[in-house]
Design an enzyme around this catalytic site. Structure first.
Site, PDB file in Angstrom:
ATOM      1  N   LEU A   1      -3.295 -11.658  -6.101  1.00 30.17           N
ATOM      2  CA  LEU A   1      -2.113 -12.006  -6.895  1.00 30.17           C
ATOM      3  C   LEU A   1      -2.074 -11.244  -8.217  1.00 30.17           C
ATOM      4  O   LEU A   1      -1.317 -11.569  -9.117  1.00 30.17           O
ATOM      5  CB  LEU A   1      -2.079 -13.513  -7.172  1.00 30.17           C
ATOM      6  CG  LEU A   1      -2.017 -14.423  -5.944  1.00 30.17           C
ATOM      7  CD1 LEU A   1      -1.915 -15.882  -6.379  1.00 30.17           C
ATOM      8  CD2 LEU A   1      -0.844 -14.052  -5.045  1.00 30.17           C
ATOM      9  N   SER A   2      -2.925 -10.238  -8.333  1.00 29.72           N
ATOM     10  CA  SER A   2      -2.916  -9.331  -9.481  1.00 29.72           C
ATOM     11  C   SER A   2      -3.310  -9.996 -10.789  1.00 29.72           C
ATOM     12  O   SER A   2      -2.632  -9.859 -11.806  1.00 29.72           O
ATOM     13  CB  SER A   2      -1.552  -8.640  -9.626  1.00 29.72           C
ATOM     14  OG  SER A   2      -1.337  -7.767  -8.569  1.00 29.72           O
TER      15      SER A   2
ATOM     16  N   HIS B   1       0.819  -1.222   0.000  1.00 28.60           N
ATOM     17  CA  HIS B   1       0.000   0.000   0.000  1.00 28.60           C
ATOM     18  C   HIS B   1       0.849   1.266   0.000  1.00 28.60           C
ATOM     19  O   HIS B   1       0.381   2.328   0.422  1.00 28.60           O
ATOM     20  CB  HIS B   1      -0.977   0.019   1.182  1.00 28.60           C
ATOM     21  CG  HIS B   1      -2.213  -0.783   0.933  1.00 28.60           C
ATOM     22  ND1 HIS B   1      -3.259  -0.342   0.158  1.00 28.60           N
ATOM     23  CD2 HIS B   1      -2.556  -2.029   1.343  1.00 28.60           C
ATOM     24  CE1 HIS B   1      -4.206  -1.264   0.127  1.00 28.60           C
ATOM     25  NE2 HIS B   1      -3.802  -2.304   0.831  1.00 28.60           N
TER      26      HIS B   1
ATOM     27  N   ASP C   1       2.028  -3.494  -9.486  1.00 28.17           N
ATOM     28  CA  ASP C   1       1.582  -4.791 -10.001  1.00 28.17           C
ATOM     29  C   ASP C   1       1.976  -4.985 -11.458  1.00 28.17           C
ATOM     30  O   ASP C   1       2.533  -6.020 -11.839  1.00 28.17           O
ATOM     31  CB  ASP C   1       0.067  -4.929  -9.836  1.00 28.17           C
ATOM     32  CG  ASP C   1      -0.351  -4.949  -8.383  1.00 28.17           C
ATOM     33  OD1 ASP C   1       0.521  -5.153  -7.513  1.00 28.17           O
ATOM     34  OD2 ASP C   1      -1.543  -4.752  -8.105  1.00 28.17           O
TER      35      ASP C   1
END
Length: 386
Positions: free
Chosen positions: A123-124, A32, A170
């Site tokens: 996990l994108s 974050h 990501d």
């Protein structure tokens, strides 16, 4: 012809011409803070999204996924965001973003997607999809996009077209992935180094809570807004800063006074201390200091739980049970609010570890998790011509 190729032919009435793949990712530490200008340490992992592709004679882009019914198709000259296209908006969005940036497409594509990346897991899967489609577009249309270009076009699609206020981590982790290396990424200026990831018998294990969530329906954007609010206040006292992660731990006492808002202060404290943990983690990784690595991962999870408040019952439970079952470290990874955690486990005890963690987690939550060891792999690639 395998099952996927057969499905492609049944769906589009032509044979597939090309196969491509892209991995998913975990973030080792630095959670974050990508959208707060911080340092992060992600790595691409061996869970994949794959695509079979053929060229069309018209200007339609067509998507089919093995996870959903039906085919979603649109014309290249009519790709404005429309919620009814659901998951395929990420794919359509890539083509719209590229066109907005001046790239031309003279024909459409048939695309069949399959994946073993769990949806909504942390996990994108969405970033993997974006990077994959951007890589495919660059390859088939000879756009000559660099890996950095793929990151920027994918992030722009997610931010502008899809409306999610994410950072670059990501997409960068996936597009720039390299075998047995993690990405030491500065999210403020998009500079990075590749760091060797070799911890001997200790491997990273994904702990999938199977409590899915959609980020746009979670408190993700709320956290972004809270950080922006805090930043605007603190700029009055630290005019040289551009991001919260420009601030240092020794400033926290003054920052608490300036904010006069405990919730905002907790969000800022997480950003500052997490950024510092990334620096420490990289140094510990260089000398393979497992004690330090373990301590930093624990501190990271605690901060995400108490200061950023993005963990919850399922992530807290699975990380706690992982430690009891023999992991030397465990923490949530990704955006939180469900999804996945990671654990650092001696591969010699993996089977016993997975069994104990799974049973304890299921007993406490009523949900069966998925637990698997992952390899650190390279980014999107052309697999083969069919």
């Amino acid at each position: 012809m395998n099952k996927l190729e057969t499905l492609f032919k049944e769906t589009y009435k032509v044979n597939p011409e090309f196969e491509y793949s892209a991995p998913s990712r975990i973030n080792l530490i630095g959670e974050h803070i990508d959208y707060n200008g911080g340092m992060v340490l992600p790595a691409a992992i061996s869970r994949y999204i794959k695509a079979l592709v053929s060229k069309r004679n018209d200007n339609k882009i067509c998507f089919k996924s093995t996870a959903f019914e039906g085919v979603l198709e649109r014309n290249l000259d009519d790709l404005k965001y429309d919620a009814k296209y659901d998951w395929a908006n990420y794919g359509f969005g890539i083509f719209q973003t590229l066109q907005d940036d001046g790239y031309k497409f003279k024909f459409g594509l048939n695309i069949l997607i399959t994946s073993n990346i769990p949806l909504g897991s942390g996990l994108s899967s969405s970033a993997a999809f974006l990077d994959l489609i951007c890589f495919i577009a660059s390859d088939i249309y000879n756009l000559n996009l660099t890996k950095d270009d793929i990151v920027k076009e994918s992030v722009k699609t997610e931010n502008v077209y899809c409306g999610l206020k994410c950072g670059i981590m990501d997409e960068a982790a996936i597009a720039l992935g390299e075998e047995n290396k993690c990405l030491y990424l500065n999210c403020n200026n998009f500079t990075y180094k590749k760091i060797n990831l070799d911890l001997g018998n200790y491997k990273f294990v994904v702990l999938q809570t199977n409590k899915p969530r959609k980020l746009t329906e979670s408190k993700y954007n709320e956290r972004v807004d809270e950080c922006n609010k805090a930043l605007n206040i603190l700029k009055n006292h630290y005019p040289s800063i551009n991001n919260l992660c420009d601030l240092k731990p020794e400033m926290l006492n003054d920052i608490e006074k300036y904010l006069n808002d405990q919730i905002l202060f907790k969000r800022v404290r997480h950003c500052i201390t997490e950024n510092d943990r990334v620096y420490q983690f990289v140094e510990a990784l260089k000398i393979k200091d497992l004690n330090k690595i373990s301590s930093l991962l624990k501190s990271s999870h605690d901060s995400l739980k108490n200061d950023y408040e993005v963990t919850g019952l399922h992530l807290d439970t699975i990380t706690e049970e992982a430690i009891k079952a023999g992991a030397i470290a465990s923490r949530m990874t990704g955006a939180g609010f469900g999804g996945c955690a990671i654990a650092l486990v001696d591969e010699k005890i993996f089977d016993d570890f997975a069994n104990k963690t799974s049973k304890a987690y299921e007993q406490k939550t009523g949900i069966t998790p998925a637990i698997y060891m992952v390899d650190i792999v390279s980014g999107p690639k052309f697999e083969r011509k069919l």
